[in-house]
Design a protein around this motif. Structure first.
Motif, PDB file in Angstrom:
ATOM      1  N   GLN A   6       0.830  -1.210   0.000  1.00 30.33           N
ATOM      2  CA  GLN A   6       0.000   0.000   0.000  1.00 30.33           C
ATOM      3  C   GLN A   6       0.865   1.261   0.000  1.00 30.33           C
ATOM      4  OE1 GLN A   6      -2.755  -0.054   3.235  1.00 30.33           O
ATOM      5  NE2 GLN A   6      -4.405   0.835   2.027  1.00 30.33           N
ATOM      6  N   LEU A   9       4.439   3.743  -4.991  1.00 34.05           N
ATOM      7  CA  LEU A   9       4.186   4.348  -6.298  1.00 34.05           C
ATOM      8  C   LEU A   9       5.460   4.196  -7.126  1.00 34.05           C
ATOM      9  CD1 LEU A   9       2.015   6.037  -7.822  1.00 34.05           C
ATOM     10  CD2 LEU A   9       3.158   8.076  -6.966  1.00 34.05           C
ATOM     11  N   GLY A 104       0.885   1.314  -8.156  1.00 35.77           N
ATOM     12  CA  GLY A 104       0.329   2.366  -7.328  1.00 35.77           C
ATOM     13  C   GLY A 104      -1.030   2.822  -7.829  1.00 35.77           C
ATOM     14  N   ASP A 105      -1.589   3.732  -7.089  1.00 35.23           N
ATOM     15  CA  ASP A 105      -2.933   4.230  -7.381  1.00 35.23           C
ATOM     16  C   ASP A 105      -2.890   5.197  -8.560  1.00 35.23           C
ATOM     17  OD1 ASP A 105      -5.448   5.286  -7.426  1.00 35.23           O
ATOM     18  OD2 ASP A 105      -5.485   5.879  -5.311  1.00 35.23           O
ATOM     19  N   ALA A 112      -5.515  -0.084  -8.068  1.00 34.75           N
ATOM     20  CA  ALA A 112      -4.086   0.217  -8.196  1.00 34.75           C
ATOM     21  C   ALA A 112      -3.405  -0.746  -9.157  1.00 34.75           C
ATOM     22  CB  ALA A 112      -3.421   0.135  -6.828  1.00 34.75           C
TER      23      ALA A 112
END
Lengths: 129, 154
Positions: A6, A9, A104-105, A112
């Motif tokens: 989580q 990125l 990543g998001d 993601a």
């Protein structure tokens, strides 16, 4: 390192450079300067790959923590790289830029992205042991 | 346990192989030597594998489920044909690729296979030293970066 945890990125920045014809820097020169600039631009977490082709150079940087999916940021970063390449390859060098979110998001509402890096296999007699 | 790095024999048991590591399938090597595979013109694909439903065996030959094949339950995501295949200096390489909008089981391995011939020949198995594995599909894309030295070298 788990790039898919989580809040991670990761972005891949791709540059293809066709030098201004009179400029012929050596691979060692290009590598040293690109590594130095990538560290300055992207920070220390990442990987860089530099490939010299017949008429062009290909530089790929996998970088952590940068908002490459933000067009304004991507444009700004590309502009820094173009300026850097123009110093080394000549003012009239041609640069093609691209960036891709690897993990990543994406901040578009979809899930993601996740990233895998596949290792290589070196087939040799010892593999059969 | 004798020679744990090579597998071992338990008393009264059959030979036990160690965990699989990244490997070219032996039948693929035979096929290469027999001119049955052409890696830069064949359709090469990559499949994300749930190791709970498939275990590497050196005797496996085909991607098709069944004897010496890969169980369908293990196949979490299948790529389209990998782009820009090259075979320079003994190295097989392709462009990076993505599996898009992936759902399914947690996955631990990748199988490279040749979709050109009816045999759907297995090429290589990867389950070790992969950054990002195991991966839990979340409905998003899984972007795969091929090693700078390609998928494999001979």
């Amino acid at each position: 390192m788990n790039p898919n945890s989580q809040h991670q990125l990761w972005t891949m920045w791709d540059y293809t450079v066709v030098p201004d014809p009179p400029r012929h820097p050596s691979f060692v020169q290009v590598r040293e300067n690109c590594v130095r600039f990538a560290r300055l631009a992207f920070g220390s977490a990442g990987q860089i790959q530099i490939v010299q082709k017949r008429r062009s150079w290909h530089v790929r940087v996998l970088a952590e923590g940068l908002p490459g999916h933000d067009p304004a940021f991507a444009d700004w970063m590309h502009a820094q790289w173009v300026r850097f390449f123009q110093h080394g390859f000549g003012a009239r060098c041609h640069v093609t830029s691209a960036v891709k979110l690897m993990a990543g998001d994406p901040q578009t509402g979809r899930p993601a992205d996740q990233m895998l890096i596949v290792p290589t296999i070196v087939s040799s007699a010892s593999e059969e042991m | 346990m004798l020679f744990p790095e090579f597998g071992h024999r338990d008393a009264g048991a059959a030979f036990v192989w160690p965990d699989a590591a990244n490997a070219l399938y032996p039948d693929f090597k035979r096929a290469l030597l027999n001119k049955e595979c052409d890696m830069d013109t064949d359709t090469i694909k990559a499949t994300l594998i749930d190791s709970a439903d498939y275990t590497y065996a050196g005797t496996d030959t085909t991607y098709v489920a069944g004897a010496n094949g890969v169980a369908d339950a293990s196949k979490v995501a299948v790529s389209s044909a990998l782009g820009s295949p090259t075979i320079a200096a003994g190295v097989f390489d392709t462009a990076d690729f993505s599996w898009t909008t992936v759902t399914g089981d947690v996955s631990e391995a990748i199988i490279l296979w040749d979709d050109t011939h009816a045999s759907d020949r297995l090429v290589a198995f990867y389950d070790t030293g992969m950054t990002g594995m195991p991966v839990t599909p979340n409905g998003g894309n899984i972007n795969v970066t091929v090693h700078a030295s390609g998928w494999f070298s001979l």
